[in-house]
Design a protein around this motif. Structure first.
Motif, PDB file in Angstrom:
ATOM      1  N   SER A 153       0.824  -1.265  -0.039  1.00 44.78           N
ATOM      2  CA  SER A 153      -0.053  -0.130  -0.081  1.00 44.78           C
ATOM      3  C   SER A 153       0.729   1.389  -0.209  1.00 44.78           C
ATOM      4  O   SER A 153       0.377   2.138  -0.745  1.00 44.78           O
ATOM      5  CB  SER A 153      -0.830   0.037   1.296  1.00 44.78           C
ATOM      6  OG  SER A 153      -1.953  -1.084   1.400  1.00 44.78           O
ATOM      7  N   ILE A 154       1.707   1.260   0.655  1.00 45.77           N
ATOM      8  CA  ILE A 154       3.105   2.584   0.952  1.00 45.77           C
ATOM      9  C   ILE A 154       4.104   1.756   0.772  1.00 45.77           C
ATOM     10  O   ILE A 154       4.510   0.998   1.711  1.00 45.77           O
ATOM     11  CB  ILE A 154       2.419   3.232   2.074  1.00 45.77           C
ATOM     12  CG1 ILE A 154       1.193   3.603   2.242  1.00 45.77           C
ATOM     13  CG2 ILE A 154       3.395   4.378   2.056  1.00 45.77           C
ATOM     14  CD1 ILE A 154       0.952   4.701   3.652  1.00 45.77           C
ATOM     15  N   PHE A 155       5.240   2.520   0.013  1.00 48.77           N
ATOM     16  CA  PHE A 155       6.539   2.401   0.521  1.00 48.77           C
ATOM     17  C   PHE A 155       7.385   3.856   0.517  1.00 48.77           C
ATOM     18  O   PHE A 155       6.465   4.999  -0.142  1.00 48.77           O
ATOM     19  CB  PHE A 155       7.323   1.628  -0.847  1.00 48.77           C
ATOM     20  CG  PHE A 155       7.617   2.082  -1.855  1.00 48.77           C
ATOM     21  CD1 PHE A 155       8.857   3.143  -2.011  1.00 48.77           C
ATOM     22  CD2 PHE A 155       6.558   2.016  -2.854  1.00 48.77           C
ATOM     23  CE1 PHE A 155       8.910   3.836  -3.427  1.00 48.77           C
ATOM     24  CE2 PHE A 155       6.859   2.587  -4.046  1.00 48.77           C
ATOM     25  CZ  PHE A 155       7.946   3.355  -4.445  1.00 48.77           C
ATOM     26  N   GLU A 156       8.143   3.959   1.477  1.00 46.14           N
ATOM     27  CA  GLU A 156       8.955   5.283   1.404  1.00 46.14           C
ATOM     28  C   GLU A 156      10.435   5.284   0.944  1.00 46.14           C
ATOM     29  O   GLU A 156      11.072   4.214   1.150  1.00 46.14           O
ATOM     30  CB  GLU A 156       8.892   5.888   2.905  1.00 46.14           C
ATOM     31  CG  GLU A 156       7.393   6.129   3.365  1.00 46.14           C
ATOM     32  CD  GLU A 156       7.133   6.245   4.824  1.00 46.14           C
ATOM     33  OE1 GLU A 156       6.284   7.023   5.050  1.00 46.14           O
ATOM     34  OE2 GLU A 156       7.640   5.346   5.517  1.00 46.14           O
ATOM     35  N   THR A 157      10.610   6.423   0.367  1.00 48.01           N
ATOM     36  CA  THR A 157      12.155   6.436  -0.308  1.00 48.01           C
ATOM     37  C   THR A 157      12.576   7.795  -0.123  1.00 48.01           C
ATOM     38  O   THR A 157      11.881   8.744   0.578  1.00 48.01           O
ATOM     39  CB  THR A 157      11.981   5.842  -1.588  1.00 48.01           C
ATOM     40  OG1 THR A 157      13.482   5.583  -2.323  1.00 48.01           O
ATOM     41  CG2 THR A 157      11.276   6.652  -2.596  1.00 48.01           C
ATOM     42  N   ALA A 158      13.794   8.148  -0.807  1.00 51.55           N
ATOM     43  CA  ALA A 158      14.381   9.291  -0.957  1.00 51.55           C
ATOM     44  C   ALA A 158      14.519   9.597  -2.306  1.00 51.55           C
ATOM     45  O   ALA A 158      15.129   8.725  -2.984  1.00 51.55           O
ATOM     46  CB  ALA A 158      15.634   9.572  -0.102  1.00 51.55           C
ATOM     47  N   GLY A 159      14.206  10.897  -2.682  1.00 52.85           N
ATOM     48  CA  GLY A 159      14.639  11.445  -4.304  1.00 52.85           C
ATOM     49  C   GLY A 159      15.593  12.321  -4.253  1.00 52.85           C
ATOM     50  O   GLY A 159      15.511  13.162  -3.406  1.00 52.85           O
ATOM     51  N   ASP A 160      16.379  12.446  -5.385  1.00 55.69           N
ATOM     52  CA  ASP A 160      17.234  13.284  -5.522  1.00 55.69           C
ATOM     53  C   ASP A 160      16.501  14.763  -5.738  1.00 55.69           C
ATOM     54  O   ASP A 160      15.481  14.825  -6.332  1.00 55.69           O
ATOM     55  CB  ASP A 160      18.249  13.020  -6.829  1.00 55.69           C
ATOM     56  CG  ASP A 160      19.044  11.829  -6.338  1.00 55.69           C
ATOM     57  OD1 ASP A 160      19.146  11.518  -5.419  1.00 55.69           O
ATOM     58  OD2 ASP A 160      19.511  11.292  -7.433  1.00 55.69           O
ATOM     59  N   SER A 161      17.332  15.900  -5.359  1.00 52.29           N
ATOM     60  CA  SER A 161      16.510  17.056  -5.558  1.00 52.29           C
ATOM     61  C   SER A 161      16.891  17.430  -6.921  1.00 52.29           C
ATOM     62  O   SER A 161      17.676  18.677  -7.234  1.00 52.29           O
ATOM     63  CB  SER A 161      17.158  17.919  -4.632  1.00 52.29           C
ATOM     64  OG  SER A 161      16.823  17.605  -3.191  1.00 52.29           O
ATOM     65  N   ASP A 162      16.496  16.671  -7.995  1.00 55.03           N
ATOM     66  CA  ASP A 162      16.877  17.320  -9.439  1.00 55.03           C
ATOM     67  C   ASP A 162      15.929  18.762  -9.725  1.00 55.03           C
ATOM     68  O   ASP A 162      14.814  18.638  -9.320  1.00 55.03           O
ATOM     69  CB  ASP A 162      16.285  16.302 -10.461  1.00 55.03           C
ATOM     70  CG  ASP A 162      16.762  16.546 -11.664  1.00 55.03           C
ATOM     71  OD1 ASP A 162      16.309  17.294 -12.533  1.00 55.03           O
ATOM     72  OD2 ASP A 162      17.466  15.732 -12.329  1.00 55.03           O
ATOM     73  N   PRO A 163      16.641  19.683 -10.188  1.00 53.52           N
ATOM     74  CA  PRO A 163      15.899  20.935 -10.568  1.00 53.52           C
ATOM     75  C   PRO A 163      14.394  20.572 -11.381  1.00 53.52           C
ATOM     76  O   PRO A 163      13.700  21.548 -11.405  1.00 53.52           O
ATOM     77  CB  PRO A 163      16.885  21.778 -11.055  1.00 53.52           C
ATOM     78  CG  PRO A 163      17.929  20.956 -11.639  1.00 53.52           C
ATOM     79  CD  PRO A 163      17.924  19.760 -10.635  1.00 53.52           C
ATOM     80  N   ASN A 164      14.522  19.697 -12.298  1.00 54.05           N
ATOM     81  CA  ASN A 164      13.660  19.505 -13.270  1.00 54.05           C
ATOM     82  C   ASN A 164      12.550  18.827 -12.802  1.00 54.05           C
ATOM     83  O   ASN A 164      12.748  17.603 -12.299  1.00 54.05           O
ATOM     84  CB  ASN A 164      14.171  18.698 -14.535  1.00 54.05           C
ATOM     85  CG  ASN A 164      13.115  18.713 -15.430  1.00 54.05           C
ATOM     86  OD1 ASN A 164      11.799  18.690 -15.410  1.00 54.05           O
ATOM     87  ND2 ASN A 164      13.628  18.827 -16.710  1.00 54.05           N
ATOM     88  N   PRO A 165      11.218  19.209 -12.343  1.00 53.88           N
ATOM     89  CA  PRO A 165      10.207  18.515 -11.750  1.00 53.88           C
ATOM     90  C   PRO A 165       9.736  17.305 -12.336  1.00 53.88           C
ATOM     91  O   PRO A 165       9.258  16.310 -11.769  1.00 53.88           O
ATOM     92  CB  PRO A 165       8.903  19.538 -11.869  1.00 53.88           C
ATOM     93  CG  PRO A 165       9.438  20.579 -12.661  1.00 53.88           C
ATOM     94  CD  PRO A 165      11.010  20.580 -12.808  1.00 53.88           C
ATOM     95  N   LEU A 166       9.695  17.180 -13.620  1.00 52.30           N
ATOM     96  CA  LEU A 166       9.470  16.056 -14.297  1.00 52.30           C
ATOM     97  C   LEU A 166      10.337  14.642 -14.153  1.00 52.30           C
ATOM     98  O   LEU A 166      10.174  13.582 -14.844  1.00 52.30           O
ATOM     99  CB  LEU A 166       9.223  16.240 -15.885  1.00 52.30           C
ATOM    100  CG  LEU A 166       8.381  17.383 -16.083  1.00 52.30           C
ATOM    101  CD1 LEU A 166       8.049  17.264 -17.488  1.00 52.30           C
ATOM    102  CD2 LEU A 166       7.031  17.490 -15.260  1.00 52.30           C
ATOM    103  N   ALA A 167      11.654  15.201 -13.693  1.00 53.84           N
ATOM    104  CA  ALA A 167      12.595  13.973 -13.342  1.00 53.84           C
ATOM    105  C   ALA A 167      12.200  13.050 -12.247  1.00 53.84           C
ATOM    106  O   ALA A 167      12.705  12.129 -12.058  1.00 53.84           O
ATOM    107  CB  ALA A 167      14.099  14.622 -13.118  1.00 53.84           C
TER     108      ALA A 167
END
Length: 526
Positions: free
Chosen positions: A425-439
Motif C-alpha cells: 500500500s505504501i513504501f517510502e524512499t528518498a528522491g534526488d533534488s533534481d531541479p527538473n520537476p519531471l525527473a
C-alpha cells in the motif's frame, strides 16, 4: 576503539572485506578504491529500476549523450555536435568518433536510438519525449535524428539528466530487451568495466578501469566534462551492519561509506583521518508513494486523508535527528530549486489527525489494512515507516507494517498484486533534488505502464506535456505550479522533508565531484 576493531576483524574477514579472490591477485599492484554503497546491488539494469544503487552502477558502466555540470547546465558527453531546426521539430545529433563498447564493438547511432526507445518506455520525461517523436532516423553510423510532431523544449535536459532514470547508452542488441524485463548482460562504453565473473550479490561488486575510454578534454564537473579515471579498480563492499561499516572505514579497510547512518555523524566528525563530503548540495527529499491500484488508496479521499495525517517534522526528527542535516519543505519540488513553491493547496506538511478522520468518514473507509513496507537494512529511510505507522493509526487507519531488506522492497514494489496477496500500500524512499520537476518518477501518472504506484491521471500527464513544450523558464515555472497543485490534489506522493546525507571518506581520497549522484571518476587515492 582498537579493541572494537579487533573484535570485528574476524567478521570483516568472513564478509570478504580483507579477503582476496584467486583471480584478483594480479590486482595487488593496482590502485584499488573500496566503497560501501548505500545498498546491496541486486538489479543491474538501470532502466528497470529507479534504485539509487543501480543508477550509480549505471554511471560506472555506461556513458550518456549529455551530462549536467555543477551549475545545472547541460553539456555534451558522447555527442560531438547537435542542431535544432527553426521550427523546433527536428533535432540532429552527431556522436564523437571512436566511441567503443566494452566488448570492442563501436558505438553507433543505431545503439543510441535503441537505448533511447527502451529508456523512454519507463522514464517520466522519456515517455513525454516519446509522445513528441514522430520518427527516428540514423542516416549514418554517427548521426541520429529525432523528428518531432511538436516542440520538446527540454530536449537537452532530458538527454543529460543526472538522476533516475538516466538515459544510458548500451548496445542495440541489449537495448532490444523488453523494458518490462531486465537485461541479461552488462556492457556499456563508460569509464569502468563491470567484472561480471566477480559479482557476488550481498558481498561485492567489482569494476575495472576501461583502458580504451577516451574522456573529453574538458574540466570535469557534475556528470559532464572529462571522466578521467585515476583508480584501476573499484570494489563495492556490501556491509549491512552500520557499526561494521564504521569500523572498516576507520581501520582503512574501506575508503568510502556512501551513506552513513545519521547517528554516526557526531563520531565521524571527530574521527581521525576521516572527512565528510556532500556529493548532493541540493540534498534529497523523503517521500511516501501510495498504491493507486488497490484499496484503500484507490480512493482519492483516503489518499488525501493519508496526506493530511502525515507530518514532516516528526519524520525528520526521528529519521535524521540533527537539524543541521534537514529542513522542512512542503513544496513537492525541493526547496532551493527553481520550481519550488509554497502554494500547496490543502497540504501543510503538519499532521492533522482530526481532518484525516473526517476524510476517512466521508470516504467510507472500511478498515482495510494499509500494508506499509519497511526496509530494515537501508538506514537512510528505515525509521520513516515507524513514524508513518504511528501517524496513520492516530488518524484512524489500520496499518500492517511488513519488514524486509531493501532489495526485497525494490522487488516487491514492482508487484501489482493486492496488498493482502504479496503487494503493498505504501513504501517510502528518498528522491534526488533534481531541479527538473519531471525527473521525479513519482510524478508518473500514466497508469498501468507507469512507475510503481500506478497513478492514472490524464490531466497531470497533459500538464507535463504542456511543461515540455514551454520555451522559457518563466513559462515552465507557472506550469510547474499547476503541476504541483494537481499532484497534491490527486496525491501523487507525500513529501516528508528535505535532508543531506554526506559521504564519509578517508582523508587520502580526493577529487570527489558533487554530481547529484555518486560517481567514481576524477578520484585519486594517495
Amino acid at each position: 576503539m582498537k579493541g572494537c576493531l579487533k573484535r570485528f576483524a574476524p567478521l570483516l574477514l568472513t564478509l570478504g572485506v580483507l579477503s582476496i579472490a584467486p583471480d584478483t591477485v594480479m590486482a595487488q599492484e593496482k590502485s584499488i578504491l573500496r566503497v560501501v554503497p548505500q545498498a546491496n546491488l541486486t538489479v543491474l539494469d538501470p532502466v528497470w529500476t529507479t534504485a539509487f544503487v543501480t543508477r550509480n552502477h549505471g554511471f560506472m558502466v555506461y556513458d550518456t549523450l549529455f551530462g549536467t555540470d555543477a551549475n545545472g547546465d547541460i553539456k555534451p558527453q558522447m555527442v560531438e555536435t547537435w542542431a535544432e531546426s527553426p521550427d523546433h521539430k527536428q533535432w540532429t545529433f552527431t556522436l564523437q568518433q571512436g566511441l567503443e563498447f566494452h566488448d570492442g564493438a563501436p558505438v553507433t547511432s543505431a545503439d543510441v536510438v535503441a537505448s533511447l526507445k527502451r529508456w523512454a518506455a519507463r522514464d517520466t520525461i522519456g515517455r513525454l519525449l516519446a509522445d513528441s517523436v514522430a520518427s527516428y532516423e540514423t542516416p549514418n553510423a554517427l548521426t541520429f535524428v529525432l523528428n518531432l510532431n511538436k516542440p520538446f523544449g527540454i530536449m537537452l535536459d532530458a538527454l543529460g539528466k543526472p538522476t533516475n532514470l538516466v538515459p544510458f547508452i548500451m548496445p542495440s542488441r541489449i537495448a532490444a530487451t523488453s523494458p518490462n524485463e531486465q537485461i541479461k548482460e552488462v556492457i556499456g562504453s563508460g569509464p569502468y568495466r563491470f567484472v561480471a565473473e566477480e559479482y557476488r550479490s550481498g558481498e561485492r561488486v567489482v569494476y575495472e578501469k576501461n583502458l580504451k575510454y577516451r574522456p573529453r578534454n574538458e574540466t570535469p564537473s557534475g556528470t559532464a566534462g572529462g571522466k578521467n579515471v585515476y583508480i584501476d579498480r573499484v570494489e563495492w563492499v556490501i556491509l549491512r551492519d552500520p557499526q561494521t561499516q564504521l569500523n572498516a572505514l576507520t581501520a582503512g579497510e574501506v575508503d568510502i561509506i556512501e551513506q552513513p547512518t545519521f547517528e554516526q555523524y557526531p563520531a565521524l566528525r571527530k574521527a581521525a583521518a576521516i572527512k565528510l563530503v556532500n556529493t548532493m548540495p541540493d540534498g534529497r527529499q523523503f517521500y511516501a508513494r501510495l498504491n493507486h491500484l488497490h484499496p484503500p488508496f484507490d480512493n482519492l479521499k483516503i489518499r488525501q486523508a493519508a496526506m493530511v495525517a502525515l507530518g514532516q517534522r516528526e519524520h525528520l526528527l526521528t529519521q535524521v535527528g540533527d537539524p543541521d542535516l534537514f529542513k522542512f519543505c512542503k513544496s513537492l519540488f525541493p526547496c532551493g530549486t527553481p520550481y519550488s513553491s509554497d502554494d500547496t493547496s490543502y497540504y501543510t506538511g503538519k499532521p492533522d489527525p482530526k481532518r484525516a478522520k473526517e476524510l476517512l468518514a466521508e470516504a467510507g473507509y472500511k478498515n482495510q489494512p494499509v500494508v506499509l513496507l519497511r526496509p530494515t537494512d537501508l538506514a537512510m529511510v528505515a525509521k520513516l515507516p515507524l513514524v508513518t505507522k504511528q501517524q496513520l493509526e492516530a488518524a484512524g487507519f489500520k496499518v500492517d507494517i511488513q519488514q524486509s531488506d531493501w532489495a526485497t522492497v525494490v522487488t516487491r514494489r514492482a508487484k501489482k498484486d493486492a496488498p493482502t496477496q504479496g503487494g503493498w500500500s505504501i513504501f517510502e524512499t528518498a528522491g534526488d533534488s533534481d531541479p527538473n520537476p519531471l525527473a521525479r518518477p513519482a510524478l508518473n501518472a500514466s497508469g498501468q505502464n507507469g512507475w510503481f504506484g500506478w497513478q492514472d491521471d490524464p490531466e497531470l500527464e497533459r500538464l507535463k506535456a504542456e511543461f515540455v513544450e514551454a520555451s522559457t523558464l518563466e513559462q515552465r515555472q507557472k506550469i510547474a505550479q499547476r503541476i504541483q497543485i494537481r499532484a497534491i490534489d490527486t496525491v501523487s506522493y507525500i513529501p516528508l522533508g528535505q535532508f543531506i546525507n554526506p559521504a564519509a571518506v578517508r582523508e587520502d581520497i580526493s577529487g570527489i565531484l558533487p554530481a547529484g549522484a555518486q560517481i567514481y571518476w576524477n578520484i585519486r587515492k594517495k
